[in-house]
Design a protein around this motif. Structure first.
Motif, PDB file in Angstrom:
ATOM      1  N   PRO A 313      77.800  48.616 -12.072  1.00  0.00           N
ATOM      2  CA  PRO A 313      77.211  47.471 -11.371  1.00  0.00           C
ATOM      3  C   PRO A 313      78.285  46.609 -10.715  1.00  0.00           C
ATOM      4  O   PRO A 313      79.466  46.694 -11.040  1.00  0.00           O
ATOM      5  N   PHE A 317      74.115  42.001 -13.447  1.00  0.00           N
ATOM      6  CA  PHE A 317      73.380  43.183 -13.885  1.00  0.00           C
ATOM      7  C   PHE A 317      72.549  42.844 -15.117  1.00  0.00           C
ATOM      8  O   PHE A 317      72.657  41.743 -15.685  1.00  0.00           O
ATOM      9  N   ASP A 360      72.619  47.467 -12.107  1.00  0.00           N
ATOM     10  CA  ASP A 360      72.847  46.419 -11.119  1.00  0.00           C
ATOM     11  C   ASP A 360      71.548  45.656 -10.860  1.00  0.00           C
ATOM     12  O   ASP A 360      70.460  46.249 -10.793  1.00  0.00           O
ATOM     13  N   GLU A 361      71.672  44.339 -10.736  1.00  0.00           N
ATOM     14  CA  GLU A 361      70.497  43.485 -10.577  1.00  0.00           C
ATOM     15  C   GLU A 361      69.593  43.959  -9.449  1.00  0.00           C
ATOM     16  O   GLU A 361      68.367  43.970  -9.582  1.00  0.00           O
ATOM     17  N   TRP A 364      67.770  47.332 -10.466  1.00  0.00           N
ATOM     18  CA  TRP A 364      66.994  47.350 -11.694  1.00  0.00           C
ATOM     19  C   TRP A 364      65.493  47.555 -11.478  1.00  0.00           C
ATOM     20  O   TRP A 364      64.854  48.325 -12.233  1.00  0.00           O
TER      21      TRP A 364
END
Length: 522
Positions: A313, A317, A360-361, A364
């Motif tokens: 990420p 994250f 990773d945000e 996700w």
């Protein structure tokens, strides 16, 4: 005179007419599409159709027309030839009769049968040999082309480009589009060479790909979709398929093209098998890299990953925790394959008894849909950065503890629903059991704790709590005084009530040790 036509292409009627030594003359209009001649054969039978093969050019001197030169006979004769698959008719003059019969010219024109006139000085055997030599030249040319293309495909893979380079080289050589489907029937964009039209066609065949993968047997399936010929070929051995190779082309593949496809299949299977072995061998290394991440050495890990096929990420994250014993090999393989594509910015590692994902945000939501579809049990932290990785691990673990079967629990939801949900952590439950040991060790003590739970649920009001328990309020007060003495608490003080409630909540949520009262108990 009999030299083959100097071109690496199939024998065609237009090429035959262009061969000047034969002095052939076209008697009907040129057809719209090229006429490919598979063979040339001569016969003067009135009905030679039982002895003909599809794609053949028939040569005749017209002996069958001497007895009956009617238009009806000519029409029936040409119709029989067409039904047998004859692609062209050559009429030899000056052997049986002068010129070509007009009724035959008229029948061929009306029925669309190409007709050429063969002069006396051109033997039929010369035409047959010309066709054979052109076909032989074409065959040798196709073999040479296949060998050259196979070599190019192999070199592309060995030169460092891997499967992706081999696919691109094959697609260019065959003039087709190629997609590599992974074991989840998803197109591996990194290893495919697709046009926009083929993307739509390949999207429509995903159910067919899934069926092939579910059968777990080596297989090949050919189909026609939207004017394209699509060929599907499984990759890997039976019971251990690694994916499916899909090729789309305007028409079917010939033998030479299939030999190139076979080379690509072999390279793809080796590449996918090697990738699988590599992912398994990297598992121990991922554990070491994960410890470096926890130590804050993110830059060092990123540098190390420059030579390792796995992602990481960016700054923000989520930590996702799954129980390792509940993570089946197929799901683990799916997640590790996704992690091996750096664009997914996903890091997977086995950590203790958990299988941990750092997602990773921005990626996700997509990963969550996958986990939901696979019906996994998982705990998810809030969004964290590298400085709070350990906090994210704790949050994900606590959320996993609270997750039911096939449930994904977010830490934010857990906290918002009940702060006491966090008390199910093992360490807290252990402390609670130790603190309450003197009461938990006897049936009477456990009953007193249950009564205290009921009293606290009624906000410390004696009358409604006693009513629910079926006892007098003075009896309840007397019993809870015993709890106070055992724990060193004063239930008249708010903080002591809160402490007791926290202890009871931890036990309830950790193991359900506090029993309901037995029927008819006082």
């Amino acid at each position: 005179m009999y030299a083959a036509y100097a071109g690496c292409m199939p024998a065609t009627l237009s090429a035959l007419l262009a061969h000047r030594p034969f002095l052939l003359r076209r008697l009907t209009a040129a057809p719209e599409n090229p006429v490919v001649i598979a063979w040339a054969h001569s016969s003067d039978l009135a009905d030679p159709s039982p002895f003909l093969v599809e794609g053949q050019m028939l040569l005749t001197t017209g002996g069958q027309f001497s007895a009956d030169g009617s238009a009806a006979f000519a029409s029936q004769y040409v119709a029989r030839l067409q039904a047998a698959g004859v692609v062209a008719l050559g009429f030899g003059t000056e052997v049986v009769r002068e010129g070509t019969p007009g009724e035959l010219v008229e029948a061929c024109t009306r029925l669309g049968m190409p007709l050429v006139e063969v002069p006396y000085q051109t033997p039929f055997i010369a035409i047959a040999r010309w066709v054979a030599e052109v076909q032989s030249t074409e065959a040798r040319s196709r073999v040479d082309w296949a060998l050259t293309t196979q070599r190019s495909v192999s070199l592309a893979a060995l030169a460092g480009g891997g499967l992706a380079a081999a696919v691109r080289t094959t697609a260019s050589g065959l003039g087709c589009d190629i997609a590599v489907f992974d074991p989840d029937a998803e197109v591996s964009t990194a290893d495919s060479a697709l046009s926009a039209a083929s993307r739509r066609a390949f999207a429509s065949i995903r159910p067919d790909v899934q069926s092939l993968l579910q059968n777990q047997r080596r297989a090949r399936v050919d189909m026609e979709i939207g004017g394209m010929h699509v060929s599907l070929q499984t990759l890997g051995g039976s019971r251990r398929l690694r994916g499916v190779l899909a090729l789309a082309k305007a028409g079917p593949f010939d033998a030479a093209e299939l030999s190139v496809v076979t080379t690509l299949i072999a390279l793809a299977e080796v590449s996918l098998e090697r990738s699988q072995d590599q992912r398994m061998s990297l598992r121990a290394l991922m554990v070491q890299l994960f410890e470096l991440l926890r130590d804050g050495r993110v830059a060092a890990v990123r540098k190390a990953l420059g030579d390792i096929p796995t992602g990481l990420p960016e700054k923000r994250f989520v930590v996702v925790s799954l129980r390792a014993e509940e993570t089946d090999p197929a799901l683990r393989d799916t997640l590790e394959r996704r992690a091996s594509d750096r664009r997914n910015r996903l890091f997977v590692v086995e950590h203790g008894d958990a299988f941990v994902l750092l997602a990773d945000e921005r990626r996700w939501p997509e990963l969550r849909r996958l986990l939901t579809a696979r019906q996994v049990r998982a705990g998810v932290s809030g969004v964290v950065d590298w400085d709070s990785l350990d906090a994210g691990l704790v949050q994900a673990a606590r959320s996993l503890d609270r997750a039911g079967e096939h449930e994904i629990v977010d830490f934010a939801t857990l906290v918002s629903s009940s702060f006491f949900g966090l008390l199910s952590a093992t360490a807290v439950a252990d402390v609670a059991r130790s603190r309450l040991h003197s009461l938990l060790s006897t049936a009477e003590g456990r009953q007193r704790l249950f009564e205290a739970t009921v009293w606290l649920r009624h906000n410390g009001q004696w009358e409604p709590a006693a009513r629910e328990l079926g006892i007098h309020r003075h009896s309840l007060r007397s019993r809870l005084e015993g709890v106070e003495r055992a724990l060193g608490l004063s239930l008249d003080r708010f903080q002591d009530r809160a402490e007791l409630w926290a202890l009871l909540a931890a036990i309830d949520m950790a193991s359900g040790d506090v029993p309901a009262p037995a029927p008819g108990s006082p």
